[in-house]
Design a protein around this motif. Sequence first.
Motif, short mmCIF file in Angstrom:
data_model
loop_
_atom_site.label_atom_id
_atom_site.label_comp_id
_atom_site.label_asym_id
_atom_site.label_seq_id
_atom_site.Cartn_x
_atom_site.Cartn_y
_atom_site.Cartn_z
N MET A 309 1.18 3.54 6.59
CA MET A 309 1.22 2.16 6.70
C MET A 309 -0.14 1.59 6.97
SD MET A 309 5.07 1.43 8.19
CE MET A 309 5.02 2.22 9.89
N SER A 313 0.51 1.93 2.10
CA SER A 313 1.36 2.52 1.66
C SER A 313 3.23 2.18 2.74
CB SER A 313 1.51 4.30 1.07
OG SER A 313 0.29 4.26 1.07
N SER A 314 3.86 2.27 1.64
CA SER A 314 4.52 1.91 2.07
C SER A 314 5.59 3.33 2.56
CB SER A 314 5.82 1.54 1.12
OG SER A 314 6.13 1.76 -0.06
N LEU A 346 7.33 -4.88 11.00
CA LEU A 346 7.36 -5.00 10.21
C LEU A 346 8.40 -4.95 9.35
CD1 LEU A 346 7.47 -0.58 11.71
CD2 LEU A 346 6.20 -1.82 10.73
N TYR A 348 11.59 -4.77 5.86
CA TYR A 348 12.44 -4.04 5.69
C TYR A 348 12.92 -4.42 4.47
CZ TYR A 348 15.51 -0.27 5.07
OH TYR A 348 16.44 0.90 4.93
N GLU A 352 12.24 0.10 1.85
CA GLU A 352 11.26 0.58 2.11
C GLU A 352 10.94 -0.43 3.37
OE1 GLU A 352 7.48 -0.40 -1.80
OE2 GLU A 352 9.00 -1.22 -1.50
N ARG A 354 7.30 -1.39 5.66
CA ARG A 354 5.80 -1.57 5.43
C ARG A 354 5.14 -2.51 6.22
NH1 ARG A 354 3.10 -1.30 0.64
NH2 ARG A 354 4.32 -0.68 -1.56
#
Length: 518
Positions: A309, A313-314, A346, A348, A352, A354
């Motif tokens: 992350m 990226s996820s 984070l 969501y 997903e 991130r």
Amino acid sequence: MAICLNTKSALILYQELLNSEYFVDKSAMIEHISKRIRTNTKYVCITKPRRFGKTSVLNMLGAYYGKAYDAADLFEGSAISKCASYTDHLNQYNVISLCLNEIPLDWSRYEDYIAQFNNAIIHDVKESYPALKDQTFEKASDALAATGDSFIFLIDEWDYIFSHELYPEYQGAFLEFLRNLLKDKSYVALVYMTGVLPIKKYSTGSALNMFKEYTMLKDPFFEECFGFTENEVQMLCAKQSVLTMDEIREWYNGYQTRDGQRLYNPRSVVCALEDQTCQSYWTRTGKMDEVLFFLKYNIGEVRDDVVKMVNGSSVWIDIEREFSAGQAQLSNRKDIYSAMVIYGLLSYSDGELRIPNKELMIEFQNALEDDDFGYIAELVRNSGAVLEATLHQKGEIVASYLHNIHNSELPILKYNDENSLSCVVTLAYLSARNKYKVEREEKSGKGYVDFIFYPRRRNLPGIILELKADSTPETALAQIRDKEYCEKLKKENVTQILAVGINYDSKAKEHQCLIEPL
């Protein structure tokens, strides 16, 4: 003088909010709240991260419903004033406002903590209802019942003693106090309660099971009321000319509604516009906002995900339950991530996960330096040496650092591809983000650059970094020149530019690095 019943505090605080230069009207939600008055959905609990406007909305509701004053001028022209039911509820109710983060001077005794709320309600009832002045009440619920009237309760920070670990042996008694005050009482017209910790965590029995809770994971009604939408941020951004919408989006965007609308961290947006600079306004207010509090559990599992992350990226994961937030021990990575989503650390959506924005990215990058991350922390702390080697054009030293990182115990770094290599580079240059704005996969010239380092200081060169797998660093440098990747830096008036070509040979398991000035 009233302490909590029909006071003017909400009116005054909402007036101050209206006076602010960067005010956003969230009054449309009042219509949805009003529909719950005197219904079986009258118990509402809003569980959102700190700094997401919970108290501001609570003051708005107090100003609108409270019968101790006339707030028509405050809501004139607002979204709620255009609703058919606007005047039906405007300043029509007795409102009891309780902020449960108020701790007595001698905070050590739970009895003193709870007595201040219980006694304040009894005091105000006797003041407002002269016929009850000479009666004796031990419980606030008895005094309220004796009035024969109905009340709206606005309760802020209901979870304060849980989040701050106060009176642990009395937390059950505290829940019983709330239950006795609110549950199945004819005098309750509406309860609007806010907090950071999910109420489900503490009401697995019957104490507070009457509440309908709305969290960062599950909120079909009020998600746009906590956080700024794209249109709202654009409206605020237009009030000044220093910060661009792109800058605000990079720093504070990253959350979203069920239908995909962007949501921004409201306090951070306002602070940035007021200060005319984008920076991290993340406030660590206790362990619930500490990234490391969550990451220290199951570190072996979450470590790889964090590296992914931080690399942009996820992570794909199915999070269903939300009440793990607030647990003393988090048993698995789903619990950890559920808690981090609840607290806004984070984002969501559709499975997903991130890191939402640059503001939170800084927190995670700082977290990687903690000793709990073991070897990774050492690598990150050494990342300053990688930048120094780059600036001195010592490619062989950069290659040796990359080799050490790639051969660490991180499973994510075992893959022989450019994605794995980009993770290695992210870790290697993590400390460079203090001196550079680092962008990945950015359009420049005739293509997309793997990494661009925009200097934050005029005496530093810009850096173009291109990655290859099973090729050569010379090929990477040639691509930088041929595709004119330096164009973005030139437009920023960066005159000194270093080209860095990095290749990973999967057969020899070696890195090569060449650095040349452009």
